[in-house]
Design an enzyme around this catalytic site. Structure first.
Site, PDB file in Angstrom:
ATOM      1  N   SER A  46       0.828  -1.455  -0.091  1.00 35.89           N
ATOM      2  CA  SER A  46      -0.015   0.113   0.345  1.00 35.89           C
ATOM      3  C   SER A  46       0.867   1.295   0.189  1.00 35.89           C
ATOM      4  O   SER A  46       0.069   2.220   0.003  1.00 35.89           O
ATOM      5  CB  SER A  46      -0.781   0.001   1.298  1.00 35.89           C
ATOM      6  N   HIS A 278      -0.062   6.478   6.168  1.00 36.95           N
ATOM      7  CA  HIS A 278       0.261   6.386   4.480  1.00 36.95           C
ATOM      8  C   HIS A 278       0.610   7.469   4.328  1.00 36.95           C
ATOM      9  O   HIS A 278       0.728   8.467   4.182  1.00 36.95           O
ATOM     10  CB  HIS A 278      -0.415   5.784   3.708  1.00 36.95           C
TER      11      HIS A 278
END
Length: 301
Positions: A46, A278
Site C-alpha cells: 500500500s 501512509h
C-alpha cells in the site's frame, strides 16, 4: 492472509475525504516522449499503490492503485511507454509469487511477478512492511496511547518474556526479502531494479500526542522499529546488488506531526486523501523525485 478488523476500519476512514476531493476521474498524463526505459514494472504494497490519492485506476482489481502514486509519477517523468503497476494494499512478500485474494475487499490480484517479462528494463519495489504487521502496530500504538499517553504501552504490549516481538518479525522478513530480490532478478535479468524504503511516521522522539495518537514513550520505540526495518531492507538490497532509496532519511522533518503543507505522510485521520499512516500526494511526488535520481544514477553506471 486476511486483513485485521482494525486495519479494515482504519483503511475505510479516508473514503469520504477521497470522494469529496478526488471525484471519479481516472485519467493520467501520458509521457510526452520516449525515455531511457521501455518497460517499467512497479511492485509492492500500500505504500506503493497510493490508496485514496487521486485518482483511482479502473484496472486496480481492488488493490486501490491510483494515478497519484510514486510509480505513475515516475513513469510519466521518465517517458515510459509500457508501464505496469502490480502493487496492492496488504501485499506480503509472498504475493510476489502467489495470488492475492481478499474477497471481502474485492481483491483479485495475480502474483505480482506475473507482470515481469524478459524485456522489462526497470523495476521498483517496496516490500516487507506488511510482513512485520507495521499497520497493525500503528493501530495498536494509537489505541494504547490514550490509556497511558506518557508511557510505553505499545512497547509493553509487543514485548513477551523480555523479548520485543516486532524486531523478531523484521529479522524473519530479511531472508524473504532476499529471496524476492533474487527471484526478481532471475525473471527480469535485463532490468534495472531499485528498492524503495519506507518513510518515517513520527519524529525520533517526543511526538505530538494527541494530534498523532502515539504515547510519548512509544514514539522512540516506533521510530526505532522503522529504522530497523529500513536498514534491514537496505542490507538485503546491497546483498543482491540493488540500489536502495532511503526514504526514511529523506523524510526527516516531513513526518505526520508536521504541518499539513509540510508532511509527506498522514496520521491516523488524514487531512488529505490517502490511507491513514501512509504517504500523501506530496509524499508520493517526493518519493518519485528520489527514485528518479536513483534510476538515472544507476543508468549512468
Amino acid at each position: 492472509m486476511a486483513f485485521s478488523a482494525a486495519f479494515r476500519r482504519l483503511l475505510a476512514l479516508p473514503l469520504v475525504i477521497t470522494a469529496l476531493a478526488a471525484g471519479t476521474a481516472t485519467a493520467t498524463a501520458k509521457p510526452a516522449k520516449a525515455g531511457p526505459f521501455q518497460r517499467y514494472v512497479s511492485l509492492g504494497d500500500s505504500f506503493v499503490s497510493g490508496a485514496y490519492i487521486p485518482h483511482p485506476r479502473p484496472e486496480s482489481r481492488g488493490c486501490l492503485r491510483t494515478t497519484g502514486n510514486y510509480p505513475t509519477v515516475l513513469a510519466t517523468r521518465l517517458g515510459v511507454q509500457d508501464f505496469a503497476d502490480a502493487s496492492c494494499i496488504g501485499a506480503f512478500t509472498h504475493h510476489m509469487t502467489t495470488r492475492q485474494d481478499e474477497p471481502s475487499w474485492d481483491i483479485d490480484n495475480p502474483p505480482q511477478f506475473d507482470r515481469l517479462t524478459p524485456d522489462t528494463d526497470l523495476v521498483t519495489i517496496t516490500t516487507g512492511g506488511i510482513n512485520i504487521g507495521f499497520m497493525q502496530l500503528a493501530i495498536d500504538c494509537a489505541l494504547a496511547s490514550f490509556g497511558e499517553p506518557l508511557g510505553t504501552p505499545c512497547k509493553k504490549k509487543h514485548t513477551v518474556d523480555g523479548v520485543e516481538q516486532i524486531a523478531k518479525r523484521i529479522e524473519a522478513a530479511a531472508p524473504k526479502v532476499n529471496d524476492v530480490l533474487a527471484e526478481l532478478k532471475r525473471r527480469a535479468p535485463k532490468a534495472k531494479v531499485v528498492m524503495v524504503g519506507y518513510p518515517r511516521l513520527v519524529p525520533a522522539s517526543i511526538g505530538c500526542f494527541p494530534t498523532v495518537p502515539i504515547a510519548f514513550g512509544d514514539v522512540e520505540y516506533l521510530d526505532g522499529l522503522q529504522r530497523k526495518l529500513n536498514s534491514t531492507l537496505a542490507a538485503q538490497a546491497a546483498a543482491n546488488g540493488v540500489p536502495f532509496v532511503d526514504v526514511y532519511k529523506a523524510s526527516e522533518g516531513r513526518d505526520a506531526c508536521q504541518a499539513p503543507n509540510v508532511r509527506w505522510i498522514e496520521g491516523v485521520i488524514p487531512s488529505s486523501p490517502t490511507a491513514p499512516a501512509h504517504p500523501n500526494a506530496a509524499g508520493m511526488k517526493a518519493v518519485a523525485d528520489l527514485v528518479h535520481k536513483a534510476v538515472l544514477a544507476k543508468t549512468k553506471d
